[in-house]
Design a protein around this motif. Structure first.
Motif, short mmCIF file in Angstrom:
data_model
loop_
_atom_site.label_atom_id
_atom_site.label_comp_id
_atom_site.label_asym_id
_atom_site.label_seq_id
_atom_site.Cartn_x
_atom_site.Cartn_y
_atom_site.Cartn_z
N GLY B 233 9.24 -5.45 -0.98
CA GLY B 233 8.23 -4.95 -0.05
C GLY B 233 8.37 -5.60 1.33
O GLY B 233 7.70 -5.20 2.27
N GLY B 234 9.23 -6.56 1.45
CA GLY B 234 9.32 -7.29 2.70
C GLY B 234 10.53 -6.90 3.52
O GLY B 234 11.18 -5.91 3.18
N PRO B 235 10.91 -7.62 4.53
CA PRO B 235 10.19 -8.81 5.00
C PRO B 235 8.81 -8.47 5.58
O PRO B 235 8.65 -7.42 6.19
CB PRO B 235 11.11 -9.36 6.10
N GLY B 236 7.86 -9.37 5.39
CA GLY B 236 6.48 -9.06 5.72
C GLY B 236 6.02 -7.92 4.84
O GLY B 236 6.21 -7.94 3.63
N ASN B 237 5.47 -6.90 5.51
CA ASN B 237 5.08 -5.72 4.75
C ASN B 237 5.98 -4.54 5.11
O ASN B 237 5.65 -3.40 4.82
CB ASN B 237 3.64 -5.34 5.07
N SER B 238 7.13 -4.80 5.72
CA SER B 238 7.87 -3.71 6.36
C SER B 238 8.37 -2.66 5.38
O SER B 238 8.54 -1.51 5.75
CB SER B 238 9.03 -4.27 7.18
N THR B 239 8.64 -3.03 4.14
CA THR B 239 9.04 -1.98 3.18
C THR B 239 8.02 -1.86 2.05
O THR B 239 8.35 -1.48 0.95
CB THR B 239 10.44 -2.27 2.59
N THR B 240 6.78 -2.19 2.34
CA THR B 240 5.72 -2.01 1.35
C THR B 240 5.24 -0.56 1.39
O THR B 240 4.53 -0.16 2.30
CB THR B 240 4.55 -2.96 1.62
N PHE B 241 5.71 0.20 0.42
CA PHE B 241 5.30 1.60 0.34
C PHE B 241 4.03 1.69 -0.49
O PHE B 241 3.59 0.70 -1.11
CB PHE B 241 6.41 2.44 -0.27
N LEU B 242 3.43 2.86 -0.53
CA LEU B 242 2.14 3.03 -1.23
C LEU B 242 2.21 2.51 -2.66
O LEU B 242 1.32 1.81 -3.13
CB LEU B 242 1.74 4.51 -1.23
N SER B 243 3.30 2.88 -3.32
CA SER B 243 3.38 2.51 -4.74
C SER B 243 3.45 0.99 -4.91
O SER B 243 2.81 0.43 -5.81
CB SER B 243 4.61 3.15 -5.36
N ILE B 244 4.16 0.34 -4.04
CA ILE B 244 4.29 -1.12 -4.13
C ILE B 244 2.94 -1.77 -3.83
O ILE B 244 2.48 -2.67 -4.55
CB ILE B 244 5.37 -1.62 -3.15
N ASP B 245 2.28 -1.24 -2.81
CA ASP B 245 0.97 -1.74 -2.44
C ASP B 245 -0.02 -1.56 -3.60
O ASP B 245 -0.82 -2.44 -3.92
CB ASP B 245 0.49 -0.97 -1.22
N LEU B 246 0.09 -0.40 -4.22
CA LEU B 246 -0.81 -0.08 -5.33
C LEU B 246 -0.65 -1.08 -6.47
O LEU B 246 -1.63 -1.58 -7.03
CB LEU B 246 -0.46 1.33 -5.81
N VAL B 247 0.58 -1.39 -6.79
CA VAL B 247 0.81 -2.32 -7.89
C VAL B 247 0.33 -3.72 -7.51
O VAL B 247 -0.29 -4.41 -8.32
CB VAL B 247 2.31 -2.32 -8.28
N LYS B 248 0.57 -4.08 -6.25
CA LYS B 248 0.07 -5.38 -5.78
C LYS B 248 -1.44 -5.45 -5.98
O LYS B 248 -1.98 -6.44 -6.47
CB LYS B 248 0.36 -5.55 -4.29
N MET B 249 -2.10 -4.37 -5.59
CA MET B 249 -3.55 -4.35 -5.62
C MET B 249 -4.06 -4.38 -7.06
O MET B 249 -4.96 -5.15 -7.40
CB MET B 249 -4.05 -3.10 -4.91
N ALA B 250 -3.47 -3.54 -7.91
CA ALA B 250 -3.99 -3.40 -9.27
C ALA B 250 -3.58 -4.55 -10.17
O ALA B 250 -4.41 -5.09 -10.91
CB ALA B 250 -3.51 -2.08 -9.87
#
Ligand code: ADP
Ligand code: MG
Lengths: 358, 288
Positions: B233-250
């Motif tokens: 998903g990085g560096p930083g959030n630069s390649t954090t797509f919805l699905s990656i974000d979703l998994v992080k969150m859940a």
């Protein structure tokens, strides 16, 4: 417009042809006159399409040369040869309208839009699709598609020749007749060299000045409809043209007479034939007379076909057909005579010319 | 006419119904359930209404990820579709070349997603990776773990390598179904190479292209495994797509409510965009 010379053309689809059997086109050596209307007639698979594709440049012949007005074009591309061709399998451009389909060959050659419009409208009215001009070509019926395909072949006015490969197969008989007459008229007006491929003898005989008969990759005869009918050069022509076809029976020569079974049939001269050739007597049903005099036959069947009747009989054990007018009476003890004008002798399937030479 | 009702027919539909229920409807309803409630553990739930939805829709984090997704899918389609068509057009139609090409094309498709990710993760590493190492030698300052642009390029090249074959194979299937007579007629009609493509090949490929675009869109919009393996998903959030974000969150933060709301929004977006693609691409057929 051009005179087309086919100089010892042979073609094989396979890579290394060795025997005659490997050639789809065995040897074609002949010339199509400028402005002639030719029909190419022969059964399926005899090489008609192959020959057309060689003329238009879609195929390069394995051997031989092709010349337009004396200039060698054998290795010239289809486009440079400037030929129109209508395909057996109708090709239409689905996403274009009927109008654009017909305009396509003209626009590709950068014709001014004004002229394009005039040509396209002429052709549209000729193939009777004027009301359909603006329609997408996709949903049309098979015969409309075939008409468009035909129209695209006719739309250019500067071609060397137009080749038609069985262009009317799915069109209904009446429309077929109408279109064929229009093609003939167009031919007379424009003077294009036209080659019309068909396996239907009526179509060939009505369209063409000269009919070219092909059989197993060879041209067996080129002639006017009358010549093909009266003097078939090859047994195939006799059999393929005419309905019913020519009668053939094995024969032998004895002096100046032909011997079939135990019957002698006098000839006008003494034919010269190769000693071991397989000889056949050929006579068209129209030249067979059934009456009270002559050689014995036994009739097996009489078919009534409108104003004529066809008599099926057996002569010396060989089948024989005769055509006569409906009111001819057939005697109880029927006998047969052959009109001398209709007698033909074939040696190994090729006609032996009267007067002797083969 | 009298129709005879035969209720036994329902038994035939039942297995499919059960399968769909267990695989789609029930999980989806669970998600819906989470998305409208709040929980503090112990199986205690409180009604939260549309709060989670408005939370998600008001968070920058969600919009940033969505924009990344849209850009990613757009770039993927813009590269893979033309490239796939181009390769298909240049593939041999006869001879020994056909099976060779087909097998070569099929290879990337047979590799599992996470393996593809691992391959590229190693391939691109600047210390031991073939690609990273030689780019360095060529004087290109490449490092996907630190430079967002390099990370994007790596993820995109990886996806192109992995999935262009699918477009190629679909287009090739469309192309080989065109009878020779069309090309012959085009020659007689004096058509240019472009006209042949525009009026003969493209129309024949249209149906398969529709499928290719839909598949590639849905798949790239849902991309998860490969960037997760390569960049996390990085560096930083630069390649954090919805699905990656979703998994992080859940899974990472255990924020089930917002994650469920986001899932539903995500699902609806894919549904909507696929429908738009489909409608646009089939509208021409309907007109004629
Ligand atoms: N593309 C091809 N490849 C191999 N053989 C072919 C091909 N086209 C035609 N032939 C063969 O050549 C012969 C002549 O075919 P063709 O010219 O299409 O005949 P016609 O048009 O008279 O029906 C047939 O035996 C056919 O099987
Ligand atoms: Mg043919």
């Amino acid at each position: 417009m051009a005179r087309i010379t086919l100089d010892h053309i042979r073609h094989a689809y396979g890579p290394k042809p060795s025997t005659d059997k490997d050639y789809a086109l065995k040897e074609v050596h002949h010339e199509w006159d400028d402005g002639g209307a030719y029909a190419l007639l022969g059964p399926s698979g005899c090489g008609k399409t192959t020959l057309l594709n060689i003329i238009s440049g879609l195929l390069t012949p394995s051997e031989g040369k092709i010349l337009f007005d004396g200039t060698d074009v054998t290795h010239l591309s289809t486009e440079k040869r400037n030929i129109a061709q209508v395909f057996q399998f109708p090709v239409i451009y689905d996403t274009m309208t009927v109008y654009d389909n017909l305009a396509f060959p003209l626009r590709n050659r950068r014709m001014p839009e004004g002229e394009v419009d005039k040509r396209v409208h002429d052709i549209l009215s000729m193939i009777d699709l004027s009301e359909w001009a603006g329609r997408k070509a996709q949903g049309l019926t098979a015969d409309q598609k075939q008409k468009i395909s035909l129209g695209r072949g006719l739309v250019r006015s500067d071609v060397n020749a137009i080749l038609f490969d069985e262009p009317l197969t799915v069109i209904d008989p009446h429309m077929k007749w109408v279109l064929r007459s229009q093609l003939k008229r167009l031919h007379r007006q424009s003077g294009f060299t036209m080659v019309y491929v068909t396996h239907d003898q009526t179509e060939a005989l009505t369209f063409a000045d000269k009919v070219v008969v092909m059989y197993e990759g060879e041209i067996v005869q080129i002639g006017t409809p009358v010549e093909l009918f009266e003097r078939p050069r090859h047994t195939f022509v006799g059999y393929f043209i005419g309905s019913p076809g020519m009668n053939f029976m094995p024969a032998a020569v004895s002096g100046s007479a032909l011997v079939v079974g135990d019957q002698q049939i006098p000839l006008e001269g003494q034919p010269l034939t190769a000693p071991n050739a397989k000889l056949e007597l050929g006579i068209r049903p129209e030249f067979v007379r059934v009456a009270r005099e002559g050689m014995p036959i036994s009739i097996s069947q009489i078919e009534d076909v409108g104003r004529q009747k066809i008599v099926r009989a057996s002569f010396q054990g060989y089948p024989l057909a005769a055509v006569m007018s409906e009111d001819t009476e057939i005697p109880a003890d029927p006998r047969v005579t052959f009109e001398p004008a209709g007698l033909n002798l074939y040696a190994d399937s090729w006609r032996v010319e009267a007067g002797g030479q083969q | 006419m009298n129709k005879t009702w035969n209720n036994k027919a329902w038994f035939l539909v039942l297995p499919v119904l059960l399968l769909v229920a267990f695989s789609a409807i029930i999980p989806l309803m669970t998600v819906v359930n989470y998305s409208v409630q709040d929980t503090f553990g112990n199986n205690q739930f409180f009604w939260a209404g549309t709060d989670w939805f408005s939370d998600v829709l008001h968070s920058d984090r969600f919009w940033d990820a969505l924009v990344r997704n849209l850009i990613f899918s757009f770039v993927i389609l813009a590269i893979e579709i033309p490239l796939g068509i181009f390769i298909a057009l240049n593939m041999p139609k006869t001879g020994i070349g056909v099976p060779v090409c087909l097998v070569l094309m099929a290879l990337p498709l047979l590799i599992p997603w996470n393996v593809v990710g691992t391959i590229w993760q190693v391939f691109g590493r600047v210390d031991i990776g073939l690609l990273g190492h030689y780019l360095r030698i060529l004087g290109i300052d490449y490092n996907y773990t630190q430079d967002p642009v390099d990370a994007w390029v790596t993820v995109i090249v990886m996806d192109v390598w992995h999935w262009t074959s699918l477009v190629v194979l679909l287009c090739y299937a469309g192309l080989v179904s065109i009878p020779d007579a069309y090309y012959q007629a085009a020659k007689i009609d004096g058509a240019s190479r472009w006209s042949v493509f525009r009026y003969i090949q493209l129309p024949k490929m249209k149906r398969v292209l529709l499928i290719a675009v839909l598949l590639r869109f849905m798949d790239s919009f849902m991309i998860y495994t490969e960037p997760f393996v390569v960049t996390g998903g990085g560096p930083g959030n630069s390649t954090t797509f919805l699905s990656i974000d979703l998994v992080k969150m859940a899974v990472g933060q255990f924020d089930l409510g917002p994650a469920a709301a986001m899932s539903i929004i995500y699902f609806l977006i894919i549904l909507l965009l696929s429908w738009v693609f489909y409608t646009v691409m089939t509208s021409q057929d309907a007109k004629s």
